[in-house]
Design a protein around this motif. Structure first.
Motif, PDB file in Angstrom:
ATOM      1  N   SER A  36     -10.241  -4.660  -6.148  1.00  0.00           N
ATOM      2  CA  SER A  36      -9.667  -3.319  -6.146  1.00  0.00           C
ATOM      3  C   SER A  36     -10.373  -2.537  -7.241  1.00  0.00           C
ATOM      4  O   SER A  36     -10.256  -2.868  -8.418  1.00  0.00           O
ATOM      5  CB  SER A  36      -8.155  -3.361  -6.407  1.00  0.00           C
ATOM      6  OG  SER A  36      -7.615  -2.061  -6.359  1.00  0.00           O
ATOM      7  N   GLU A  52       0.812  -1.225   0.000  1.00  0.00           N
ATOM      8  CA  GLU A  52       0.000   0.000   0.000  1.00  0.00           C
ATOM      9  C   GLU A  52       0.841   1.269   0.000  1.00  0.00           C
ATOM     10  O   GLU A  52       0.325   2.362  -0.280  1.00  0.00           O
ATOM     11  CB  GLU A  52      -0.928   0.008   1.222  1.00  0.00           C
ATOM     12  CG  GLU A  52      -2.094  -0.963   1.138  1.00  0.00           C
ATOM     13  CD  GLU A  52      -3.048  -0.611   0.009  1.00  0.00           C
ATOM     14  OE1 GLU A  52      -3.385   0.574  -0.142  1.00  0.00           O
ATOM     15  OE2 GLU A  52      -3.443  -1.522  -0.743  1.00  0.00           O
ATOM     16  N   ARG A  75       0.802   3.764  -2.904  1.00  0.00           N
ATOM     17  CA  ARG A  75      -0.482   4.455  -3.108  1.00  0.00           C
ATOM     18  C   ARG A  75      -0.717   5.562  -2.071  1.00  0.00           C
ATOM     19  O   ARG A  75      -1.618   6.396  -2.238  1.00  0.00           O
ATOM     20  CB  ARG A  75      -1.628   3.438  -3.032  1.00  0.00           C
ATOM     21  CG  ARG A  75      -1.631   2.443  -4.176  1.00  0.00           C
ATOM     22  CD  ARG A  75      -2.387   1.162  -3.845  1.00  0.00           C
ATOM     23  NE  ARG A  75      -3.612   1.339  -3.114  1.00  0.00           N
ATOM     24  CZ  ARG A  75      -4.791   1.673  -3.657  1.00  0.00           C
ATOM     25  NH1 ARG A  75      -4.866   1.918  -4.960  1.00  0.00           N
ATOM     26  NH2 ARG A  75      -5.853   1.789  -2.915  1.00  0.00           N
ATOM     27  N   ILE A 112      -6.040   2.695   5.145  1.00  0.00           N
ATOM     28  CA  ILE A 112      -5.401   1.484   4.642  1.00  0.00           C
ATOM     29  C   ILE A 112      -5.963   0.328   5.452  1.00  0.00           C
ATOM     30  O   ILE A 112      -6.018   0.401   6.673  1.00  0.00           O
ATOM     31  CB  ILE A 112      -3.873   1.555   4.836  1.00  0.00           C
ATOM     32  CG1 ILE A 112      -3.278   2.755   4.110  1.00  0.00           C
ATOM     33  CG2 ILE A 112      -3.197   0.269   4.381  1.00  0.00           C
ATOM     34  CD1 ILE A 112      -1.841   3.061   4.521  1.00  0.00           C
TER      35      ILE A 112
END
Length: 398
Positions: free
Chosen positions: A320, A68, A71, A278
């Motif tokens: 996603s 993650e 991002r 997250i």
């Protein structure tokens, strides 16, 4: 600057970012629980001291977090919530290893709220002391009731005395403590509900969460429903609880959450204000915004499938996607209308990247029905709107 295109997301500033870590194991699956939790295997069968492979799971979590980082690069994390399952089943070393690894990889706000969920049956004083030293500063205890008969009916592994002991230990070690209670329990009377609230209030914890027991799909209670109080009886219990909590200095700031002054759960407030988070761990969900889109992710649900996906593919995502602009108004309202004070109207455009006029007609409809406050500067449910929240939220669906 404002976005005037109702079909295009345009965010001029990204919302606050939090981190959710899911721990999927518990000692016993409760009959009402629809969370992604799995009962630990017999220790002898599993060959692990706790009934699960802690090291493998922590390694998978750390690898998951690293996926993650590209991002969310450069963004500060404001809070961490370790939920489950029963995260307090982790060893002190395991928790310390996990939090050290997290801090090494993200930009965590100084003094950030770090919450861990715990069940009274897994509370040990030495363990809680070690968790606090690792950085946990808030604990949420799944008490549900202080009455042995009710706890047995709910399939809980602790009794009332153990619940009280767990709260006392938690208050010794953590800056903030939340008590989770349920009402509308099998055959619960007004007097029994009052006794539960008064027992909780005697500890003067800064935060209380109060949930109405509901029969969720795919649970044991859904297949074999217990005898629950009538709707009128549940309403009477709620009104009684609200009065007792108000008198004790707790403000209802969300549908099921009550806090002393400045003691609201920062992590959950971020959810309800449509912030970003997250989500790592088995079955975890995440929401990440970009200047031109808002995305959601879902991880592999079963713990072993999740671990294997991380070990073999380096990724455990099963979904996603970019959230379509047409779905954002409902997603925003689904969260923010849970807050008793609502949010400023400008927050809609700030968090969805859409102009307010896309919901103008629905706002007028909700206000006309008496479900939405008519103050144009606020998006806030009326008392009636909070009581019939599903009806209010559905106005913004589709």
């Amino acid at each position: 600057m404002l976005n005037s295109n109702p079909n295009k997301v345009q965010l001029f500033a990204l919302p606050p970012l939090a981190l959710y870590i899911h721990f999927p194991w518990c000692e016993k699956k409760c009959p009402y629980c629809d969370f992604n939790s799995h009962q630990v295997k017999d220790v002898k069968e599993n060959q692990h001291p706790q009934g699960f492979d802690e090291a493998r799971y922590i390694n998978a979590l750390i690898a998951d977090l690293e996926t993650e980082l590209p991002r969310t690069w450069g963004r500060q994390v404001h809070s961490i919530f370790i939920g489950g399952g029963t995260p307090s089943l982790l060893s002190p070393k395991g928790m310390d290893d996990l939090l050290c690894a997290v801090r090494a990889r993200i930009h965590l706000e100084p003094g950030a709220e770090i919450t861990m969920e715990a069940n009274p049956g897994s509370v040990e004083a030495d363990k809680f002391s070690a968790f606090a030293k690792s950085g946990i500063n808030r604990v949420s205890l799944g008490i549900q009731s202080f009455q042995d008969q009710q706890l047995k009916a709910l399939g809980r592994i602790h009794n009332g005395d153990e619940a009280k002991r767990a709260i006392a230990i938690a208050l010794e070690h953590f800056k903030s403590v939340n008590i989770d209670l349920m009402y509308g329990l099998p055959k619960q009377t007004l007097a029994a509900a009052k006794a539960d609230i008064e027992a909780a209030l005697s500890f003067k914890t800064p935060h209380l969460s109060l949930y109405n027991l509901t029969l969720e799909p795919n649970t044991y209670f859904a297949s074999f429903p217990p005898s629950l109080p009538s709707e009128d009886e549940i309403d009477a219990i709620f009104d009684q609880n609200l009065e007792l909590l108000n008198k004790a200095g707790y403000k209802r700031y969300e549908v099921s959450a009550y806090a002393k002054k400045d003691q609201e759960c920062k992590h959950n407030l971020n959810y309800w204000r449509f912030g970003d988070y997250i989500g790592i761990g088995a079955g975890a969900h995440g929401k990440i915004s970009f200047p031109d889109k808002i995305t959601r992710q879902v991880r592999e649900r079963h713990p072993e499938s999740y671990i294997q996906a991380m070990e073999t593919k380096g990724m455990a995502l099963i979904e996603s996607r970019e959230v379509p602009a047409k779905d954002l108004p409902f997603e925003f309202m689904l969260n923010t209308l849970r807050l008793t004070d609502g949010v400023q109207t400008k927050t809609f455009s700030e968090r969805t990247g859409l102009p307010l006029n896309v919901i103008a007609q629905r706002l007028a409809q909700a206000s006309k029905k008496g479900l939405l406050d008519d103050n144009p500067a606020l998006l806030k449910g009326t008392d009636q709107g909070l009581r019939y929240l599903n009806n209010l939220q559905e106005i913004f669906l589709g």
